[in-house]
Write a protein that holds these residues in place. Structure first.
Motif, PDB file in Angstrom:
ATOM      1  N   CYS A   2       0.843  -1.177   0.000  1.00 58.56           N
ATOM      2  CA  CYS A   2       0.000   0.000   0.000  1.00 58.56           C
ATOM      3  C   CYS A   2       0.889   1.240   0.000  1.00 58.56           C
ATOM      4  O   CYS A   2       2.054   1.183   0.337  1.00 58.56           O
ATOM      5  CB  CYS A   2      -0.946   0.009   1.195  1.00 58.56           C
ATOM      6  SG  CYS A   2      -0.109   0.192   2.776  1.00 58.56           S
ATOM      7  N   THR A   3       0.299   2.327  -0.372  1.00 55.90           N
ATOM      8  CA  THR A   3       1.011   3.597  -0.386  1.00 55.90           C
ATOM      9  C   THR A   3       0.355   4.518   0.619  1.00 55.90           C
ATOM     10  O   THR A   3      -0.867   4.628   0.663  1.00 55.90           O
ATOM     11  CB  THR A   3       0.945   4.230  -1.792  1.00 55.90           C
ATOM     12  OG1 THR A   3       1.540   3.323  -2.724  1.00 55.90           O
ATOM     13  CG2 THR A   3       1.669   5.547  -1.833  1.00 55.90           C
ATOM     14  N   VAL A   4       1.168   5.157   1.441  1.00 55.80           N
ATOM     15  CA  VAL A   4       0.655   6.111   2.416  1.00 55.80           C
ATOM     16  C   VAL A   4       1.420   7.415   2.265  1.00 55.80           C
ATOM     17  O   VAL A   4       2.541   7.443   1.770  1.00 55.80           O
ATOM     18  CB  VAL A   4       0.791   5.589   3.868  1.00 55.80           C
ATOM     19  CG1 VAL A   4      -0.045   4.355   4.084  1.00 55.80           C
ATOM     20  CG2 VAL A   4       2.235   5.315   4.208  1.00 55.80           C
ATOM     21  N   ASN A   5       0.798   8.476   2.679  1.00 56.88           N
ATOM     22  CA  ASN A   5       1.449   9.783   2.686  1.00 56.88           C
ATOM     23  C   ASN A   5       1.762  10.155   4.121  1.00 56.88           C
ATOM     24  O   ASN A   5       0.894  10.081   4.983  1.00 56.88           O
ATOM     25  CB  ASN A   5       0.543  10.842   2.065  1.00 56.88           C
ATOM     26  CG  ASN A   5       0.318  10.595   0.597  1.00 56.88           C
ATOM     27  OD1 ASN A   5       1.238  10.262  -0.126  1.00 56.88           O
ATOM     28  ND2 ASN A   5      -0.910  10.747   0.158  1.00 56.88           N
ATOM     29  N   ILE A   6       2.991  10.550   4.362  1.00 55.84           N
ATOM     30  CA  ILE A   6       3.424  10.932   5.698  1.00 55.84           C
ATOM     31  C   ILE A   6       4.076  12.303   5.602  1.00 55.84           C
ATOM     32  O   ILE A   6       4.927  12.532   4.747  1.00 55.84           O
ATOM     33  CB  ILE A   6       4.421   9.910   6.278  1.00 55.84           C
ATOM     34  CG1 ILE A   6       3.776   8.538   6.376  1.00 55.84           C
ATOM     35  CG2 ILE A   6       4.944  10.378   7.623  1.00 55.84           C
ATOM     36  CD1 ILE A   6       4.721   7.454   6.804  1.00 55.84           C
ATOM     37  N   LYS A   7       3.683  13.184   6.504  1.00 55.84           N
ATOM     38  CA  LYS A   7       4.300  14.502   6.551  1.00 55.84           C
ATOM     39  C   LYS A   7       5.387  14.471   7.613  1.00 55.84           C
ATOM     40  O   LYS A   7       5.166  14.021   8.737  1.00 55.84           O
ATOM     41  CB  LYS A   7       3.271  15.567   6.890  1.00 55.84           C
ATOM     42  CG  LYS A   7       2.247  15.762   5.804  1.00 55.84           C
ATOM     43  CD  LYS A   7       1.281  16.858   6.175  1.00 55.84           C
ATOM     44  CE  LYS A   7       0.252  17.016   5.069  1.00 55.84           C
ATOM     45  NZ  LYS A   7      -0.685  18.103   5.359  1.00 55.84           N
ATOM     46  N   ASP A  10      11.124  18.372   7.377  1.00 56.42           N
ATOM     47  CA  ASP A  10      12.390  18.113   6.690  1.00 56.42           C
ATOM     48  C   ASP A  10      13.568  18.769   7.399  1.00 56.42           C
ATOM     49  O   ASP A  10      14.677  18.230   7.403  1.00 56.42           O
ATOM     50  CB  ASP A  10      12.325  18.517   5.219  1.00 56.42           C
ATOM     51  CG  ASP A  10      11.873  19.946   5.004  1.00 56.42           C
ATOM     52  OD1 ASP A  10      11.239  20.523   5.898  1.00 56.42           O
ATOM     53  OD2 ASP A  10      12.157  20.482   3.914  1.00 56.42           O
ATOM     54  N   ARG A  23      14.087  15.584  -0.988  1.00 56.38           N
ATOM     55  CA  ARG A  23      12.869  14.796  -0.782  1.00 56.38           C
ATOM     56  C   ARG A  23      13.153  13.319  -1.070  1.00 56.38           C
ATOM     57  O   ARG A  23      12.710  12.437  -0.343  1.00 56.38           O
ATOM     58  CB  ARG A  23      11.753  15.303  -1.691  1.00 56.38           C
ATOM     59  CG  ARG A  23      10.486  14.463  -1.566  1.00 56.38           C
ATOM     60  CD  ARG A  23       9.387  15.003  -2.396  1.00 56.38           C
ATOM     61  NE  ARG A  23       8.752  16.073  -1.623  1.00 56.38           N
ATOM     62  CZ  ARG A  23       7.705  16.755  -2.022  1.00 56.38           C
ATOM     63  NH1 ARG A  23       7.184  16.531  -3.185  1.00 56.38           N
ATOM     64  NH2 ARG A  23       7.175  17.684  -1.254  1.00 56.38           N
ATOM     65  N   GLU A  24      13.917  13.056  -2.119  1.00 52.44           N
ATOM     66  CA  GLU A  24      14.233  11.662  -2.489  1.00 52.44           C
ATOM     67  C   GLU A  24      15.022  10.965  -1.385  1.00 52.44           C
ATOM     68  O   GLU A  24      14.724   9.824  -1.019  1.00 52.44           O
ATOM     69  CB  GLU A  24      15.008  11.623  -3.802  1.00 52.44           C
ATOM     70  CG  GLU A  24      15.302  10.215  -4.269  1.00 52.44           C
ATOM     71  CD  GLU A  24      16.070  10.204  -5.591  1.00 52.44           C
ATOM     72  OE1 GLU A  24      16.790   9.221  -5.805  1.00 52.44           O
ATOM     73  OE2 GLU A  24      15.949  11.157  -6.374  1.00 52.44           O
ATOM     74  N   ASN A  27      12.699  10.355   1.587  1.00 60.73           N
ATOM     75  CA  ASN A  27      11.772   9.253   1.282  1.00 60.73           C
ATOM     76  C   ASN A  27      12.455   7.902   1.428  1.00 60.73           C
ATOM     77  O   ASN A  27      11.900   6.968   2.017  1.00 60.73           O
ATOM     78  CB  ASN A  27      11.196   9.402  -0.120  1.00 60.73           C
ATOM     79  CG  ASN A  27      10.149  10.481  -0.224  1.00 60.73           C
ATOM     80  OD1 ASN A  27       9.635  10.970   0.764  1.00 60.73           O
ATOM     81  ND2 ASN A  27       9.856  10.873  -1.451  1.00 60.73           N
ATOM     82  N   GLN A  31      11.471   5.216   4.282  1.00 57.11           N
ATOM     83  CA  GLN A  31      11.007   3.881   3.884  1.00 57.11           C
ATOM     84  C   GLN A  31      11.820   2.808   4.604  1.00 57.11           C
ATOM     85  O   GLN A  31      11.275   1.812   5.077  1.00 57.11           O
ATOM     86  CB  GLN A  31      11.110   3.701   2.370  1.00 57.11           C
ATOM     87  CG  GLN A  31      10.571   2.365   1.886  1.00 57.11           C
ATOM     88  CD  GLN A  31       9.087   2.225   2.127  1.00 57.11           C
ATOM     89  OE1 GLN A  31       8.308   3.046   1.654  1.00 57.11           O
ATOM     90  NE2 GLN A  31       8.677   1.208   2.849  1.00 57.11           N
TER      91      GLN A  31
END
Length: 90
Positions: A2-7, A10, A23-24, A27, A31
């Motif tokens: 599944c894909t989730v968005n997390i804030k 940074d 960002r990469e 991420n 992960q």
């Protein structure tokens, strides 16, 4: 999968590791952290059904007891039971 968005903050992540500035990179790092956490949780001993029922029963009783007016003695009994459970089950 599944894909989730997390804030995430940074700037805070960058304080943890200055190399995490894009960002990469954040991420990829995040992960890896999530994967490690999931693997650790999956590796823990699982609880048998009866133990899960007992834990649920105690949690429901505790929530019920804490949601109503209690005498100091009743509150002490609830807290004592929690402490005993912590020492018995870790």
């Amino acid at each position: 999968m599944c894909t989730v968005n997390i804030k995430v903050d940074d700037a805070l992540v960058c304080r943890i590791n200055p190399g995490l500035s894009s960002r990469e990179s954040i991420n990829k790092w995040l992960q890896g952290q999530v994967n490690a956490m999931i693997e650790e949780m999956a590796a823990e001993d699982t609880v048998d059904l009866e133990t899960a029922r007992e834990m649920t029963h105690r949690a429901v009783n505790r929530e019920y007891a804490l949601d109503r007016d209690m005498t100091p003695e009743q509150l002490y009994a609830v807290i004592s039971e929690e402490i005993d459970d912590i020492y018995a089950n870790g």
